[in-house]
Design a protein around this motif. Structure first.
Motif, short mmCIF file in Angstrom:
data_model
loop_
_atom_site.label_atom_id
_atom_site.label_comp_id
_atom_site.label_asym_id
_atom_site.label_seq_id
_atom_site.Cartn_x
_atom_site.Cartn_y
_atom_site.Cartn_z
N SER A 101 30.56 59.53 13.34
CA SER A 101 29.40 59.37 14.22
C SER A 101 28.79 60.73 14.56
N MET A 102 28.46 61.46 13.53
CA MET A 102 27.90 62.80 13.71
C MET A 102 26.38 62.76 13.65
N THR A 103 25.75 63.48 14.57
CA THR A 103 24.29 63.50 14.63
C THR A 103 23.78 64.94 14.80
N SER A 104 22.51 65.10 14.57
CA SER A 104 21.81 66.36 14.83
C SER A 104 20.54 66.03 15.59
N ASP A 105 20.07 66.98 16.39
CA ASP A 105 18.80 66.77 17.07
C ASP A 105 17.74 67.78 16.59
N THR A 106 18.08 68.50 15.51
CA THR A 106 17.14 69.51 15.01
C THR A 106 17.05 69.51 13.49
N GLN A 107 15.88 69.20 12.98
CA GLN A 107 15.63 69.36 11.55
C GLN A 107 14.97 70.73 11.35
N VAL A 108 15.48 71.48 10.41
CA VAL A 108 14.99 72.84 10.18
C VAL A 108 13.70 72.80 9.36
N GLN A 109 12.71 73.51 9.83
CA GLN A 109 11.48 73.69 9.06
C GLN A 109 11.73 74.85 8.10
N THR A 110 12.15 74.53 6.91
CA THR A 110 12.60 75.54 5.96
C THR A 110 11.47 76.47 5.53
N GLN A 111 11.85 77.71 5.30
CA GLN A 111 10.91 78.73 4.86
C GLN A 111 11.34 79.24 3.49
N GLU A 112 10.41 79.39 2.59
CA GLU A 112 10.73 79.88 1.25
C GLU A 112 11.33 81.28 1.33
N GLY A 113 12.43 81.45 0.62
CA GLY A 113 13.09 82.75 0.61
C GLY A 113 14.17 82.90 1.66
N GLU A 114 14.23 81.96 2.62
CA GLU A 114 15.26 82.03 3.66
C GLU A 114 16.61 81.60 3.07
N ASP A 115 17.67 82.24 3.55
CA ASP A 115 19.02 81.92 3.09
C ASP A 115 19.72 81.08 4.15
N TYR A 116 20.09 79.87 3.77
CA TYR A 116 20.79 78.98 4.71
C TYR A 116 22.27 78.83 4.36
N GLY A 117 22.68 79.53 3.33
CA GLY A 117 24.11 79.57 3.00
C GLY A 117 24.62 78.45 2.11
N PHE A 118 23.74 77.69 1.48
CA PHE A 118 24.20 76.56 0.68
C PHE A 118 24.60 76.96 -0.75
N ASP A 119 24.25 78.18 -1.16
CA ASP A 119 24.70 78.65 -2.48
C ASP A 119 26.21 78.87 -2.46
N THR A 120 26.72 79.30 -1.32
CA THR A 120 28.17 79.43 -1.15
C THR A 120 28.53 78.72 0.16
N PRO A 121 28.65 77.41 0.13
CA PRO A 121 28.88 76.63 1.35
C PRO A 121 30.14 77.06 2.10
N SER A 122 30.05 77.01 3.41
CA SER A 122 31.23 77.34 4.22
C SER A 122 32.19 76.16 4.27
N ARG A 123 31.65 74.96 3.97
CA ARG A 123 32.52 73.76 4.00
C ARG A 123 31.79 72.60 3.35
N VAL A 124 32.53 71.83 2.55
CA VAL A 124 32.00 70.59 1.98
C VAL A 124 32.96 69.47 2.37
N VAL A 125 32.42 68.45 3.00
CA VAL A 125 33.21 67.29 3.41
C VAL A 125 32.80 66.12 2.53
N THR A 126 33.77 65.50 1.87
CA THR A 126 33.50 64.35 1.01
C THR A 126 34.19 63.12 1.59
N ILE A 127 33.42 62.07 1.79
CA ILE A 127 33.93 60.86 2.42
C ILE A 127 33.71 59.67 1.49
#
Length: 198
Positions: A101-127
């Motif tokens: 039951s995980m939620t977020s209240d903020t969707q990121v308005q992504t900017q070209e060239g910004e690094d959000y860290g998904f090239d080297t994820p800090s964690r991947v959860v598979t369910i």
């Protein structure tokens, strides 16, 4: 009762009725405002995970460089790498309840060239549930906001989540191990004593 007293009593009664009406009116207004606020908050929440613990058949995630995998086998949760370890089933069910039951209240308005860290994820959860397999991918931590970037396997959109959602998966197999009861400890001690005597 004199006419003057009757008038005073009537005026006092009217004042009391007016104040009572105002009180209940304000109370009703506040209640409606709270309900509206709650509906707005619920509407603004973005669902990241939505599953019941009993529907899950497997879950895995990264923590401190190690991949932890758990599977449901014979209606019992077990460490996939060491099925002989006895896990606390109630504790694991509570963990799944939180994870589901995980939620977020903020969707990121992504900017070209910004690094959000998904090239080297800090964690991947598979369910894996009875309905299929999904995943959560955590990127880097936004140090200023103290929140993590995350996206789901169902969408390319990026969201921000509080650290407590990230740390839900800060658990090793040892954290789920079933604690030995006194009776189990006593029986082990008795067994060792019997061996010593023999």
């Amino acid at each position: 009762m004199q006419k003057k007293q009757v008038i005073q009593f009537a005026v006092l009664l009217l004042v009391i009725l007016a104040l009572s009406g105002a009180y209940f009116g304000i109370r009703s207004y506040n209640s409606k405002q709270e309900e509206q606020k709650k509906r707005q908050e619920e509407a603004s929440e973005i669902t990241l995970t939505s599953f019941q613990p009993e529907s899950v058949t497997a879950i895995s995630y990264d923590y401190n460089g190690t991949r932890y995998s758990f599977i449901l086998e014979d209606d019992q949760w077990k460490d996939k790498e060491n099925t002989e370890i006895t896990l606390d089933q109630d504790a694991f069910q509570q963990f799944l309840k939180t994870a589901g039951s995980m939620t977020s209240d903020t969707q990121v308005q992504t900017q070209e060239g910004e690094d959000y860290g998904f090239d080297t994820p800090s964690r991947v959860v598979t369910i894996t549930t009875t309905s299929g397999t999904s995943s959560l991918t955590f990127g880097m931590k936004n140090e200023m906001l103290e929140q993590y970037y995350v996206k789901t396997s169902e969408s390319s959109k990026i969201y921000l989540v509080d650290s407590q959602i990230y740390t839900t998966f800060d658990k090793t197999t040892d954290d789920f191990k079933k604690a030995e009861t006194d009776s189990e400890t006593d029986s082990d001690t008795d067994a060792e004593t019997d061996l010593d005597e023999s």
